[in-house]
Design a protein around this motif. Sequence first.
Motif, PDB file in Angstrom:
ATOM      1  N   ALA A 136      32.808  50.512  34.842  1.00 52.66           N
ATOM      2  CA  ALA A 136      33.252  49.825  33.632  1.00 52.66           C
ATOM      3  C   ALA A 136      33.251  48.336  33.935  1.00 52.66           C
ATOM      4  O   ALA A 136      33.764  47.916  34.977  1.00 52.66           O
ATOM      5  N   VAL A 137      32.658  47.554  33.048  1.00 54.06           N
ATOM      6  CA  VAL A 137      32.517  46.117  33.280  1.00 54.06           C
ATOM      7  C   VAL A 137      32.940  45.363  32.022  1.00 54.06           C
ATOM      8  O   VAL A 137      32.522  45.716  30.916  1.00 54.06           O
ATOM      9  N   LEU A 138      33.745  44.339  32.207  1.00 54.12           N
ATOM     10  CA  LEU A 138      34.092  43.435  31.117  1.00 54.12           C
ATOM     11  C   LEU A 138      33.768  42.025  31.591  1.00 54.12           C
ATOM     12  O   LEU A 138      34.271  41.571  32.624  1.00 54.12           O
ATOM     13  N   VAL A 139      32.895  41.356  30.853  1.00 59.12           N
ATOM     14  CA  VAL A 139      32.487  39.981  31.175  1.00 59.12           C
ATOM     15  C   VAL A 139      33.027  39.087  30.080  1.00 59.12           C
ATOM     16  O   VAL A 139      32.850  39.366  28.898  1.00 59.12           O
ATOM     17  N   ARG A 140      33.696  38.017  30.480  1.00 58.43           N
ATOM     18  CA  ARG A 140      34.241  37.085  29.493  1.00 58.43           C
ATOM     19  C   ARG A 140      34.166  35.659  30.037  1.00 58.43           C
ATOM     20  O   ARG A 140      33.970  35.456  31.229  1.00 58.43           O
ATOM     21  N   VAL A 141      34.335  34.708  29.137  1.00 60.17           N
ATOM     22  CA  VAL A 141      34.374  33.303  29.517  1.00 60.17           C
ATOM     23  C   VAL A 141      35.819  32.854  29.421  1.00 60.17           C
ATOM     24  O   VAL A 141      36.496  33.086  28.412  1.00 60.17           O
ATOM     25  N   HIS A 145      34.659  29.300  33.012  1.00 58.41           N
ATOM     26  CA  HIS A 145      34.224  30.179  34.092  1.00 58.41           C
ATOM     27  C   HIS A 145      33.803  31.517  33.500  1.00 58.41           C
ATOM     28  O   HIS A 145      34.414  31.994  32.544  1.00 58.41           O
ATOM     29  N   LEU A 146      32.787  32.101  34.073  1.00 54.48           N
ATOM     30  CA  LEU A 146      32.401  33.451  33.728  1.00 54.48           C
ATOM     31  C   LEU A 146      33.254  34.383  34.589  1.00 54.48           C
ATOM     32  O   LEU A 146      33.286  34.251  35.812  1.00 54.48           O
ATOM     33  N   VAL A 147      34.001  35.286  33.943  1.00 55.20           N
ATOM     34  CA  VAL A 147      34.859  36.223  34.655  1.00 55.20           C
ATOM     35  C   VAL A 147      34.267  37.611  34.485  1.00 55.20           C
ATOM     36  O   VAL A 147      34.070  38.075  33.360  1.00 55.20           O
ATOM     37  N   VAL A 148      33.965  38.251  35.606  1.00 52.39           N
ATOM     38  CA  VAL A 148      33.374  39.586  35.596  1.00 52.39           C
ATOM     39  C   VAL A 148      34.363  40.546  36.258  1.00 52.39           C
ATOM     40  O   VAL A 148      34.636  40.432  37.452  1.00 52.39           O
ATOM     41  N   GLU A 149      34.906  41.454  35.450  1.00 47.81           N
ATOM     42  CA  GLU A 149      35.801  42.481  35.969  1.00 47.81           C
ATOM     43  C   GLU A 149      35.019  43.781  36.036  1.00 47.81           C
ATOM     44  O   GLU A 149      34.489  44.237  35.024  1.00 47.81           O
ATOM     45  N   THR A 150      34.953  44.357  37.222  1.00 49.24           N
ATOM     46  CA  THR A 150      34.207  45.601  37.428  1.00 49.24           C
ATOM     47  C   THR A 150      35.145  46.635  38.027  1.00 49.24           C
ATOM     48  O   THR A 150      35.854  46.348  38.997  1.00 49.24           O
TER      49      THR A 150
END
Length: 163
Positions: A136-141, A145-150
């Motif tokens: 499961a991945v959530l990418v946000r700004v 900064h680009l924040v990638v939660e995996t």
Amino acid sequence: MDAQNTDVIWGEFAAECDDLASRMQARFESHLHAVMATLRRDGSPRMSGMEAPIRDGHLWLGMEHTSMKAADLRRDPRFGLHSAPESGELQGGDARIEGEAVPADASELETFLRGHHHEIDDSTSMALFTARIARAVLVRVESRHLVVETWTPASGLVERRVA
């Protein structure tokens, strides 16, 4: 996925990583449709729009039993699911799920039909799967900064920030 499938259903993912699961569910529920990728017989990707409700501890993948995406999943259960983007800003994030689709059994079909918001006249025309989540991945700004939660069942939650 390997033969010792460690993928989990949505409820197990949410129990382990509630905050991320809640934010991802909000992204998937912000639009009626999501985009699912399956694998064609020749191995090339197929992209299809679909509804993918999350309830009763499952991410449901329902479709016409004669659809090409249903045929793809019966042949190779791997899929990717992408939420519809809300804007170029990605404030709520860009949610993605990777996993395997497992055909729903009779009791799961009954559960799904009881809570479904559209009337389904003939459930025999439906192919219903539950998602087993491998990633499961959530990418946000956030603050430029680009924040990638995996999240994966094996590694848990990992966050990366890219300037």
